[in-house]
Scaffold this active site. Structure first.
Site, PDB file in Angstrom:
ATOM      1  N   HIS A 108      -4.745   0.984  -3.542  1.00  0.00           N
ATOM      2  CA  HIS A 108      -5.280   1.733  -2.495  1.00  0.00           C
ATOM      3  C   HIS A 108      -4.566   3.653  -3.566  1.00  0.00           C
ATOM      4  O   HIS A 108      -3.715   3.811  -3.919  1.00  0.00           O
ATOM      5  CB  HIS A 108      -4.981   1.906  -1.274  1.00  0.00           C
ATOM      6  CG  HIS A 108      -5.305   2.988  -0.533  1.00  0.00           C
ATOM      7  ND1 HIS A 108      -5.099   4.839  -0.953  1.00  0.00           N
ATOM      8  CD2 HIS A 108      -6.502   2.887   0.515  1.00  0.00           C
ATOM      9  CE1 HIS A 108      -4.955   4.532   0.488  1.00  0.00           C
ATOM     10  NE2 HIS A 108      -6.499   3.986   1.636  1.00  0.00           N
ATOM     11  N   ASP A 144       4.149  -0.965  -1.411  1.00  0.00           N
ATOM     12  CA  ASP A 144       3.238  -0.087  -0.224  1.00  0.00           C
ATOM     13  C   ASP A 144       2.733  -1.197   0.794  1.00  0.00           C
ATOM     14  O   ASP A 144       2.145  -2.127   0.555  1.00  0.00           O
ATOM     15  CB  ASP A 144       1.322   0.254  -0.594  1.00  0.00           C
ATOM     16  CG  ASP A 144       0.325   0.550   0.261  1.00  0.00           C
ATOM     17  OD1 ASP A 144       1.139   0.667   1.037  1.00  0.00           O
ATOM     18  OD2 ASP A 144      -0.619   1.037  -0.619  1.00  0.00           O
ATOM     19  N   GLN A 158      -0.691  -2.059   4.631  1.00  0.00           N
ATOM     20  CA  GLN A 158      -1.346  -3.604   5.218  1.00  0.00           C
ATOM     21  C   GLN A 158      -0.565  -4.369   5.842  1.00  0.00           C
ATOM     22  O   GLN A 158      -0.704  -5.230   6.564  1.00  0.00           O
ATOM     23  CB  GLN A 158      -2.307  -3.725   4.325  1.00  0.00           C
ATOM     24  CG  GLN A 158      -3.536  -3.257   4.132  1.00  0.00           C
ATOM     25  CD  GLN A 158      -4.012  -2.148   5.656  1.00  0.00           C
ATOM     26  OE1 GLN A 158      -3.636  -2.896   6.583  1.00  0.00           O
ATOM     27  NE2 GLN A 158      -5.490  -1.435   5.094  1.00  0.00           N
ATOM     28  N   LYS A 172      -1.421   2.497  11.810  1.00  0.00           N
ATOM     29  CA  LYS A 172      -2.656   0.728  11.281  1.00  0.00           C
ATOM     30  C   LYS A 172      -2.262  -0.200  12.027  1.00  0.00           C
ATOM     31  O   LYS A 172      -1.848  -1.377  11.803  1.00  0.00           O
ATOM     32  CB  LYS A 172      -2.620   1.054  10.323  1.00  0.00           C
ATOM     33  CG  LYS A 172      -3.248   1.742   8.895  1.00  0.00           C
ATOM     34  CD  LYS A 172      -3.496   0.967   7.833  1.00  0.00           C
ATOM     35  CE  LYS A 172      -3.777   3.098   6.958  1.00  0.00           C
ATOM     36  NZ  LYS A 172      -5.056   2.277   6.936  1.00  0.00           N
ATOM     37  N   CYS A 224     -11.097   3.926  -0.224  1.00  0.00           N
ATOM     38  CA  CYS A 224     -10.580   4.620  -0.671  1.00  0.00           C
ATOM     39  C   CYS A 224      -9.821   3.038  -2.106  1.00  0.00           C
ATOM     40  O   CYS A 224      -8.531   3.247  -2.408  1.00  0.00           O
ATOM     41  CB  CYS A 224      -9.041   4.537  -0.315  1.00  0.00           C
ATOM     42  SG  CYS A 224      -9.838   5.933   0.830  1.00  0.00           S
TER      43      CYS A 224
HETATM   44  N1  7TS Z   1      -1.724   1.922   0.998  1.00  0.00           N
HETATM   45  C1  7TS Z   1      -2.820   1.021   1.485  1.00  0.00           C
HETATM   46  C2  7TS Z   1      -3.189  -0.755   0.980  1.00  0.00           C
HETATM   47  C3  7TS Z   1      -4.168   0.813   2.716  1.00  0.00           C
HETATM   48  O1  7TS Z   1      -4.741   0.433   3.273  1.00  0.00           O
HETATM   49  C4  7TS Z   1      -4.657   2.727   3.028  1.00  0.00           C
HETATM   50  C5  7TS Z   1      -4.920   3.206   3.671  1.00  0.00           C
HETATM   51  C6  7TS Z   1      -3.438   3.130   2.645  1.00  0.00           C
HETATM   52  C7  7TS Z   1      -2.024   3.132   1.486  1.00  0.00           C
HETATM   53  C8  7TS Z   1      -3.382   4.920   2.986  1.00  0.00           C
HETATM   54  O2  7TS Z   1      -2.677   5.344   4.198  1.00  0.00           O
HETATM   55  P1  7TS Z   1      -2.752   6.335   5.621  1.00  0.00           P
HETATM   56  O3  7TS Z   1      -2.185   6.352   7.005  1.00  0.00           O
HETATM   57  O4  7TS Z   1      -1.629   7.468   4.421  1.00  0.00           O
HETATM   58  O5  7TS Z   1      -3.783   6.806   4.775  1.00  0.00           O
HETATM   59  N2  7TS Z   1      -5.878   2.343   3.782  1.00  0.00           N
HETATM   60  C9  7TS Z   1      -7.404   2.537   4.651  1.00  0.00           C
HETATM   61  C10 7TS Z   1      -8.343   1.628   4.767  1.00  0.00           C
HETATM   62  O6  7TS Z   1      -8.776   0.622   3.985  1.00  0.00           O
HETATM   63  N3  7TS Z   1      -9.370   2.404   4.894  1.00  0.00           N
HETATM   64  O7  7TS Z   1      -9.606   3.720   5.842  1.00  0.00           O
HETATM   65  C11 7TS Z   1      -7.563   3.949   5.111  1.00  0.00           C
END
Ligand code: 7TS
Length: 414
Positions: A129, A206, A209, A232, A371
């Site tokens: 990501h 990371d 997910q 999430k 992303c």
């Molecule tokens: N890493 C992964 C693997 C992710 O899926 C996401 C967010 C992030 C980092 C960043 O998370 P945040 O909470 O800091 O934004 N993924 C997604 C997505 O797949 N669609 O919207 C956000």
């Protein structure tokens, strides 16, 4: 209606989520298939935050009055719950941030700038990501570091045959996602970390997910840093977590300066506070931490092993239904190697058009690059449509998705 899998009483779980009771168009109930972007929130989480604002609200770590003491205790109890949820040795290793993105930036900024110098190598993967790419790119530009990437195979797996040669570069950091937000691929994090350690590297997982969807244990993984977001995993937006090994966190300078992160301040100098407060400058997201604590309680009571098995069943069924539709191509590995994420294309129809037509049926999916632009480029695609599942997803919702995709085909004259 098939709502019970071998593992979860989904019908009962769905009653906990007020939003799943609503209609998105007159007479059209919501089919929420966008949990990878953010999950829905159960009443248990919403109520915990509501209760906090109604009865307890006060700033933490400062007031000597009942509300301030209760508020501080609730905030720190949430930290304890998170520590237990991820198997951390101590809650002092759990730092509250805003989200995964901020957690990774904290490590790149604070650990990276303290420890990395010109020519040092960082290993990432092609399925990251942007949150686990751009902070390292920024650091690499500033410090003249070298970024290397574990390739992704056509099947959407990491090509780990390329990993040992990359480790020969003696990287200082290996940072990778435990589960891809596009392909759903679950990476062998424990083995990857062990190999990185043998090569003398520090690791960052990371877990944006993975933490919401699989049982995780930072000590078993032997992860050095581990980052995820509350929103999430049934929790609120505005709060995330960075776990780190104690000696690493202690070796790092503060990220942001201000209140709470100091022990003592003079006009021209300061002494940083103890962990974890050293990394929590300013008034934190108190209600959100309490919401995250409630989310952890909620998931723990259900059992992360059951959440995982339910999603395995749903994704296997989803792949079966999607792959029978002429023109549908699903990206990523077979169901056994992935979590509840199905990114797909439907012939040459633009994923935005697919998403818009599905929305008429109440179905919320995401369309775009999610992303992960480099990964999409690798597959030669500007965008995909993505359906993603969670503990409240049902086979009936998968059927609605499949039926509506046949509708999309019809609208486009196929
Ligand atoms: N890493 C992964 C693997 C992710 O899926 C996401 C967010 C992030 C980092 C960043 O998370 P945040 O909470 O800091 O934004 N993924 C997604 C997505 O797949 N669609 O919207 C956000």
């Amino acid at each position: 209606m098939e709502t019970r899998t071998n593992t979860l009483d989904v019908k009962k779980i769905r009653q906990d989520f007020p939003i799943l009771q609503r209609e998105v168009h007159p007479g059209v109930p919501l089919v929420y298939l966008d949990s990878t972007a953010t999950s829905q929130k159960p009443a248990q989480v919403i109520d915990a935050m509501d209760r906090y604002y109604r009865y307890t609200n006060a700033n933490i770590h400062r007031g000597i009055h009942v509300l301030a003491e209760e508020s501080t205790a609730d905030y720190e109890a949430a930290r304890q719950k998170v520590a237990q949820f991820i198997g951390a040795e101590s809650p002092r290793q759990v730092i509250f941030t805003r989200n995964t993105t901020e957690s990774i930036n904290l490590v790149a900024y604070s650990w990276g700038r303290r420890h990395l110098n010109k020519g040092d190598v960082i290993i990432l993967t092609e399925m990251e990501h942007h949150s686990n790419l751009v902070p390292w790119q920024m650091l690499a530009q500033e410090r003249e570091l070298r970024l290397e990437f574990i390739p992704v195979t056509e099947d959407g797996l990491l090509d780990l045959t390329a990993y040992p040669a990359l480790l020969d570069f003696k990287p200082r950091m290996v940072a990778f996602t435990q589960m891809s937000n596009v392909l759903g691929t679950i990476n062998p994090a424990k083995d990857m970390i062990a190999l990185a350690h043998q090569a003398g590297a520090i690791t960052l997982v990371d877990a944006a997910q993975s933490a919401p969807h699989l049982p995780v244990d930072v000590q078993d993984l032997d992860a050095d840093f581990f980052a995820f977001s509350a929103h999430k995993m049934c929790g609120p937006t505005g709060i995330g977590v960075l776990y780190g090994k104690k000696e690493l966190l202690e070796s790092m300078p503060p990220f942001l300066g201000g209140g709470d992160m100091i022990k003592r301040v003079q006009l021209r100098s300061f002494a940083p506070n103890e962990l974890p407060h050293k990394f929590e400058a300013g008034t934190p997201s108190i209600a959100e931490a309490i919401g995250l604590g409630a989310a952890v309680d909620y998931l723990t009571e259900i059992g992360m092993d059951k959440v995982e098995s339910h999603e395995k069943e749903i994704i296997a069924y989803a792949l079966e239904r999607l792959e029978e539709i002429p023109g549908v191509k699903v990206f990523g590995p077979e169901a056994a190697k992935k979590g509840g994420v199905a990114s797909f294309t439907l012939s040459s129809i633009h994923p935005h058009d697919v998403s818009q037509i599905l929305d008429r049926h109440g179905i919320a999916i995401r369309a775009g690059h999610h992303c992960a632009m480099p990964l999409h480029e690798k597959f030669g695609l500007p965008a995909t449509a993505r359906a993603s599942f969670y503990l409240y997803s049902t086979r009936e919702e998968v059927d609605k998705l499949a039926d509506s995709l046949y509708e999309v085909r019809k609208i486009f004259g196929m």
